[in-house]
Design a protein around this motif. Structure first.
Motif, PDB file in Angstrom:
ATOM      1  N   PHE A 183      -7.118   9.368   5.716  1.00 40.11           N
ATOM      2  CA  PHE A 183      -6.144   8.627   4.907  1.00 40.11           C
ATOM      3  C   PHE A 183      -5.704   9.446   3.693  1.00 40.11           C
ATOM      4  N   GLU A 190     -10.458  10.224  -2.591  1.00 35.52           N
ATOM      5  CA  GLU A 190     -11.384   9.566  -3.536  1.00 35.52           C
ATOM      6  C   GLU A 190     -11.834   8.193  -3.031  1.00 35.52           C
ATOM      7  N   ARG A 191     -10.900   7.481  -2.424  1.00 32.40           N
ATOM      8  CA  ARG A 191     -11.188   6.105  -2.020  1.00 32.40           C
ATOM      9  C   ARG A 191     -11.866   6.024  -0.654  1.00 32.40           C
ATOM     10  N   GLN A 192     -12.073   7.170  -0.009  1.00 33.18           N
ATOM     11  CA  GLN A 192     -12.738   7.150   1.298  1.00 33.18           C
ATOM     12  C   GLN A 192     -14.179   7.616   1.213  1.00 33.18           C
ATOM     13  N   LEU A 193     -14.537   8.218   0.072  1.00 30.37           N
ATOM     14  CA  LEU A 193     -15.888   8.764  -0.047  1.00 30.37           C
ATOM     15  C   LEU A 193     -16.878   7.650  -0.364  1.00 30.37           C
ATOM     16  N   LEU A 194     -17.976   7.645   0.368  1.00 33.79           N
ATOM     17  CA  LEU A 194     -18.951   6.572   0.234  1.00 33.79           C
ATOM     18  C   LEU A 194     -20.302   7.083  -0.248  1.00 33.79           C
TER      19      LEU A 194
END
Lengths: 308, 571
Positions: free
Chosen positions: B82, B86-90
């Motif tokens: 996507f 930043e918003r996909q890293l868990l």
């Protein structure tokens, strides 16, 4: 509030090298004992070793931020307890708030009870600080996924990961509202609260959007598609067994003291300064101080570190 | 295939008929909201599985309907990356992040370790496997997300604007990695991208989407270019638009091809000095007019260090004049956004002085600074917190003395920004381009002297970028000083006037865009690269087209003259 206090960072010391379940057990033992103890000396005996563990693992700076937060909470608890508690007999002073009404008596017992509960809160907050700073969430997920509790821990890990993000977002949105000419720190509390309303609204909507994006990314990477595997289990070392043994001793000492009624403390109606079980208390404190003691030893001797 | 999101009346995808072949590199182009992301989600099975909604028709993967393939089996064939890394890293570390998907998919420990090692080596991540993901740069984060998908070796890789947040160098690295995977491993790539100049030449096939349909599906770039010039010029990169605009039949799509065509038109040494673009006639008239203006932003030797101890700005000095359009450029993490925050008072320099409109900003509260200096952050959504567009604009006008003044002025602002028809709508329900426009209207309603913009073109399509660029030039002409942070070289080349290069917290150089962009390797627009060594100072598409027409005209005149000379020689 600094978001770093909720973020795990790798450090090269014994406490960071422990198996995550060992550190978690340590945090749990401290928390459980702090919840059943009332005696301030017993609570202090829990605070001392956990504080030593934090300082020796190199997290004094983060802990000091937690302490500031804890102390402000303790002050609020003390003020409220003194204002509303009527059970104490030793009156320190009376306040005549309104003419014609009964004076408000502030008692020593109410103050002591608030201090005791504040101490308990301090122990729990310090234990949480150790949890957030010394346990790698990745290792935690791996360790507990093997026990078949992956989803619960994943939810905890996500919450602990998203909290710093939440604080970062809050700070960013506050900054932007300042750029629109809004001073969030000006005016009385009601005016400041009103100004925070739009900030909170953006914060929640952007947090929901972020949560949805993360969930989509997890789904697209196979989360929930079937049984998980583990790339590698965390290693159990002699240091873990030593600490777990010490924890068992400490826990039994605590339970024994609780069973004997030594951990109780009579705050009301008058303070009673009774104390028993000094031997058990010392053994419990020393057992809980084993991690910091081992860490201290390992800093001085590499051969000691390799042996354990 | 058609698809409609839950609670939406209008379908996001309408009657799509599409066959994608193994090993193809497909570029998905089109305006914002045209359905690119939804098409990628549909191929990955995320719609309707994850998002819900209604899907009509069928999608087949290896001739098996997607709905009949279990989630895990489908994932083993398709991987999706996507837009925002930043918003996909868990997970906390790079290694754990790459391993996350492999563990979810039930790979054996030995295979997980091998795949991590291989993919980390392929994407140059070996040295940072134990590093915390939070400490990585934007480019590294995007690589980690890519690695976490590539680790399970999907057959089809779907990428949704993976370079939108990256500087040109980092974007080039990511795209090179993707191209290598396509060429070396035969991976099928479907890449949705707005900045076409970065990837147009890599694709085997281009799909142009419009209003949820596939408006054009071409493997021949010539046919695509001719279609685009008639229907959607914005879906072409500037090098193709340059030649298509001069009626070439064979349209070059890469810099190399473009230079080849230019060289064939006129061999080296065939250009007279009159072709030089450095003459003032080529330059933006506004630049010359503004050269005598007083600076409204004066930055003198500022240093800044974050409380954590990292020194971010070192001895930075520059100024921006009234009516000047300056851009801060440089790699991710160079300190560009920190400069903007020092200017509007959100951060305070440790040393040095900042003057806004001649007034020292030291000790002036941010809210007071906001009267003369406006700031639009990367994400305009952060700016929009009121229930209607009208209220957003009115909020910025509260300093006006009477309610009538506020109403009158807000109507004027709404009209000027073309927002009158959207005045009663919630800004968060609008498209990305419209939200950007509402935020700009709210920022500029109070008529500030200085406008600070942080990556305003991120996620905008070409049409919205053109709209934004024209608007910025308009307010520049009215005397507002603009300072923008941007990685979008093509946008900067077209609309800005001055470029300031920042690297590692220091000012490298600054000057006119003609001097700065034409002498840079990576931070130069396509037309500059095409004309490099042939004509100097070509930065904008208009300049390049004018010059190309002159070259063609010169050639047409020269051919008969040369023929006459040749005939005379023969005689």
């Amino acid at each position: 509030m600094n978001e770093n206090i909720f973020t795990y960072r790798v450090k090269d010391n014994l406490i960071h090298s422990l198996h995550p379940l060992t550190t978690l057990s340590y945090v749990l033992v401290i928390t459980i004992l702090s919840l059943i103890f009332y005696h301030p000396l017993y609570l202090a005996a829990l605070l001392l070793p956990v504080s030593l563990a934090i300082v020796s693992s190199g997290h004094y700076k983060e802990w000091s931020t937690y302490l500031k937060f804890a102390v402000s909470l303790i002050i609020i608890i003390a003020v409220l307890n003194m204002l509303f508690s009527r059970e104490g007999e030793t009156i320190l002073f009376s306040l005549q708030l309104l003419p014609g009404t009964a004076p408000l008596d502030l008692s020593l017992e109410a103050l002591a009870f608030a201090a005791g509960m504040g101490l308990r809160l301090l122990v729990i907050i310090t234990a949480f600080c150790l949890y957030s700073q010394a346990i790698d969430p990745d290792h935690m997920l791996r360790a507990v996924a093997g026990l078949g509790k992956g989803k619960t821990v994943l939810a905890i890990i996500l919450a602990t990961r998203l909290f710093p993000q939440f604080l970062r977002d809050y700070r960013r949105i506050i900054e932007i509202s300042q750029c629109r000419g809004v001073d969030p720190y000006k005016g009385n509390m009601w005016q400041r609260t009103c100004r925070l309303k739009p900030v909170i609204s953006i914060l929640f909507s952007s947090s929901l959007e972020q949560a949805l994006e993360l969930a989509e990314s997890m789904y697209a990477r196979g989360y929930g598609s079937g049984a998980r595997s583990q790339r590698q289990a965390d290693l159990w070392r002699p240091r873990d067994f030593l600490i777990l043994l010490a924890l068992i001793i400490a826990f039994f000492c605590g339970i024994l003291a609780y069973g004997q009624g030594w951990t109780a403390f009579n705050y009301y109606p008058r303070l009673s300064w009774e104390f028993s079980g000094s031997g058990i208390l010392t053994l419990m404190t020393l057992s809980l101080a084993i991690p910091s003691g081992l860490n201290w030893g390992c800093k001085r001797s590499n051969s000691f570190l390799s042996k354990i | 295939m058609s698809y409609c999101y839950p609670n939406e009346k209008e379908p996001a995808l309408k009657k799509i008929n599409l066959t994608l072949n193994e090993g193809e590199f497909v570029l998905l182009s089109g305006a914002s909201g045209s359905g690119k992301t939804t098409l990628l989600r549909a191929i990955a099975g995320l719609v309707p599985d994850f998002h819900g909604g209604h899907l009509a028709g069928s999608i087949y993967l290896d001739q098996i309907p997607l709905t009949q393939i279990p989630h895990r089996q489908r994932l083993l064939k398709t991987g999706i990356v996507f837009q925002e890394a930043e918003r996909q890293l868990l997970m906390n570390t790079v290694e754990a992040e790459i391993a996350f998907a492999l563990e979810n998919l039930g790979f054996t420990p030995a295979l997980i370790k091998r795949r991590i090692m291989e993919v980390a080596a392929a994407l140059d991540l070996t040295d940072c496997l134990q590093q915390a993901t939070a400490t990585l740069s934007g480019g590294q984060k995007q690589k980690v997300v890519l690695a976490s998908i590539l680790a399970w070796e999907p057959e089809i890789l779907l990428l949704d604007e993976p370079t939108s947040q990256l500087d040109p160098v980092a974007a080039e690295q990511i795209l090179n990695s993707i191209r290598r995977l396509n060429e070396d491993n035969g991976l099928t790539i479907i890449l949705a991208e707005q900045r076409l100049e970065r990837c147009f030449h890599l694709a085997d096939r281009v799909l142009v989407m419009k209003n949820g349909t596939i408006a054009c599906d071409e493997q021949s770039f010539d046919k695509l270019s001719h279609w685009a010039m008639k229907n959607e010029p914005s879906c072409l990169p500037s090098v193709a638009r340059l030649f298509a605009g001069c009626a070439f039949s064979n349209i070059p799509v890469s810099i190399k091809e473009g230079r080849g065509v230019l060289r064939s038109l006129a061999p080296q040494g065939d250009f007279s000095p009159s072709f030089s673009a450095a003459s003032t006639g080529f330059r933006n008239k506004l630049d010359a007019e503004r050269s005598f203006e007083q600076p409204v932003v004066e930055v003198e030797k500022i240093w800044f260090r974050y409380p954590e101890g990292k020194e971010v700005l070192k001895d930075i000095s520059f100024n921006v004049k009234a009516g000047e359009f300056a851009v801060l450029m440089g790699p991710n993490g160079a300190g560009k956004s920190t400069i903007l925050k020092n200017l509007n008072g959100l951060l305070r320099p440790g040393r040095g002085k900042i003057k806004i409109c001649g007034r020292d900003s030291k000790g002036v509260p941010v809210a007071e600074m906001a009267k003369s200096i406006a700031y639009l952050p990367q994400n305009p959504d952060d700016y929009l917190f009121l229930p209607t567009v009208r209220e957003e604009v009115r909020f910025s006008l509260q300093h006006l003395p009477t309610k009538d003044d506020i109403n009158k002025h807000s109507d004027q602002v709404l009209q000027r920004f073309g927002l009158s028809s959207l005045a009663q709508l919630n800004p968060r329900d609008l498209s990305s381009g419209e939200r950007q426009r509402v935020a700009l209207a709210a920022v500029l309603a109070s008529e500030p002297r200085v406008l600070l913009l942080d990556e305003p073109t991120r996620g905008l399509d070409y049409r919205h970028k053109e709209e934004l660029g024209r608007f910025l030039q308009q307010i520049q002409a009215e005397g507002t000083a603009i300072l923008m942070v941007s990685h979008d070289v093509e946008f900067v080349a077209e609309y800005a006037a001055k470029v300031i290069f920042i690297a590692d917290g220091s000012l490298l150089c600054s000057g006119s865009k003609y001097d700065m962009l034409s002498s840079s390797t990576f931070y130069s627009p396509q037309v500059t690269k095409v004309f490099r060594g042939i004509a100097q100072g070509i930065v904008t598409l208009e300049q390049a087209q004018e010059l190309l027409r002159r070259i063609l005209h010169h050639r047409q005149e020269a051919i008969p003259r040369l023929a006459c000379n040749a005939r005379a020689g023969e005689k």
